[in-house]
Design an enzyme around this catalytic site. Structure first.
Site, PDB file in Angstrom:
ATOM      1  N   VAL B  77      18.244  29.926 -43.882  1.00  0.00           N
ATOM      2  CA  VAL B  77      19.349  29.462 -44.983  1.00  0.00           C
ATOM      3  C   VAL B  77      18.486  29.375 -46.239  1.00  0.00           C
ATOM      4  O   VAL B  77      17.361  28.746 -46.113  1.00  0.00           O
ATOM      5  CB  VAL B  77      19.728  27.938 -44.580  1.00  0.00           C
ATOM      6  CG1 VAL B  77      20.667  28.454 -42.973  1.00  0.00           C
ATOM      7  CG2 VAL B  77      18.664  27.010 -44.200  1.00  0.00           C
ATOM      8  N   CYS B  78      19.044  29.161 -47.299  1.00  0.00           N
ATOM      9  CA  CYS B  78      18.518  29.081 -48.605  1.00  0.00           C
ATOM     10  C   CYS B  78      18.254  27.466 -48.717  1.00  0.00           C
ATOM     11  O   CYS B  78      19.026  26.646 -48.602  1.00  0.00           O
ATOM     12  CB  CYS B  78      19.407  29.502 -49.872  1.00  0.00           C
ATOM     13  SG  CYS B  78      18.729  28.800 -51.421  1.00  0.00           S
ATOM     14  N   ILE B  79      16.934  27.219 -49.104  1.00  0.00           N
ATOM     15  CA  ILE B  79      16.493  25.926 -49.287  1.00  0.00           C
ATOM     16  C   ILE B  79      17.425  24.985 -50.070  1.00  0.00           C
ATOM     17  O   ILE B  79      17.795  23.858 -49.870  1.00  0.00           O
ATOM     18  CB  ILE B  79      15.077  25.559 -49.354  1.00  0.00           C
ATOM     19  CG1 ILE B  79      14.523  24.129 -49.396  1.00  0.00           C
ATOM     20  CG2 ILE B  79      14.469  26.471 -50.610  1.00  0.00           C
ATOM     21  CD1 ILE B  79      13.100  24.036 -49.129  1.00  0.00           C
ATOM     22  N   ALA B  82      20.932  24.596 -49.094  1.00  0.00           N
ATOM     23  CA  ALA B  82      20.966  23.776 -47.930  1.00  0.00           C
ATOM     24  C   ALA B  82      20.760  22.310 -48.291  1.00  0.00           C
ATOM     25  O   ALA B  82      21.447  21.355 -47.826  1.00  0.00           O
ATOM     26  CB  ALA B  82      19.923  24.100 -46.985  1.00  0.00           C
TER      27      ALA B  82
END
Lengths: 114, 130
Positions: B77-79, B82
């Protein structure tokens, strides 16, 4: 190639797509960025987001050049349909018609659409 | 073939996550490689470990978890996406002084560089979204 299809506000796609473009630039990739459909509004001048409480990131498109991203394409039909001209935009772009855009897409290794 | 998958829509609101899951599963079952599934925009919600859909509905986050365990899938997941949406793993929760985390252990949090890298390394990048 990153394809921006949505208006700058109303959804977060434009902002998060811009983040992808900047990171792709950092990775030294041959990046093209396309603005089509309502995506052409992302580049319009004089955006003011104060009353909707979202970030006005339109000036950040000027930073694309600093990240080595110089291939910016705007679809002619989308621009015309919305009564816009290149002088309404915050960056210098190449205006291409849908057919030419299709040819450009055909040349890409990867197309990410947002 | 080496596939990379980008999931741009959240589970349930759009069919995109279901389609991405089914595509990924089918590709793996056919013997293809899926080098990474990257979750961006609302797609990050696929990584929640707290989703509780009604019993007669599919549990997409759980399906992803099970698929990852079966095939050692790299689910990322993209930080920034997210964190905007309140999806944190244990260490990010601690770093930001939050009292809970909600990212499933089958997923990991990383940056957009992982998306670009997947684009470079895969034979095909397939995008699922609205």
């Amino acid at each position: 190639m990153l394809v921006n299809r949505k208006a700058p506000h109303g959804t977060i796609y434009a902002l998060e797509a811009l983040e992808v473009a900047l990171v792709a630039g950092v990775f030294d990739q041959d990046v093209s960025v396309v603005f089509t459909d309502d995506g052409v509004y992302q580049l319009t001048r004089n955006q003011d987001t104060q009353v909707i409480g979202t970030k006005n990131f339109s000036r950040s498109y000027r930073a694309l050049e600093d990240y080595g991203i110089r291939k910016l394409y705007v679809e002619q039909e989308s621009l015309q349909a919305r009564g816009l001209a290149t002088s309404d935009l915050v960056v210098l772009v190449q205006v291409v018609d849908a057919k030419r855009l299709g040819e450009l897409m055909d040349q890409q290794d990867v197309v990410l659409s947002f | 073939m080496r596939f990379a998958i980008l999931v741009n829509a959240g589970p349930y609101t759009h069919q995109a996550s279901d389609s991405a899951y089914r595509f990924t599963r089918a590709a793996l079952e056919k013997g293809h490689e899926v080098l990474r599934v990257f979750f961006y925009h609302d797609g990050v919600h696929n990584g929640s470990r707290l989703s509780v859909p009604p019993q007669d509905e599919r549990d997409l986050p759980k399906l992803w978890r099970e698929l990852a365990e079966r095939h050692c899938l790299d689910l990322v997941v993209c930080i920034s996406a997210a964190q905007r949406r309140g999806l944190l793993d244990a260490s990010e929760a601690q770093r930001h002084g939050k009292d809970a985390y909600n990212l499933s252990t089958a997923f990991r949090i990383s940056g957009l560089g992982q998306l670009i890298e997947a684009c470079i390394e895969a034979d095909r990048m397939i995008v699922f979204g609205d």
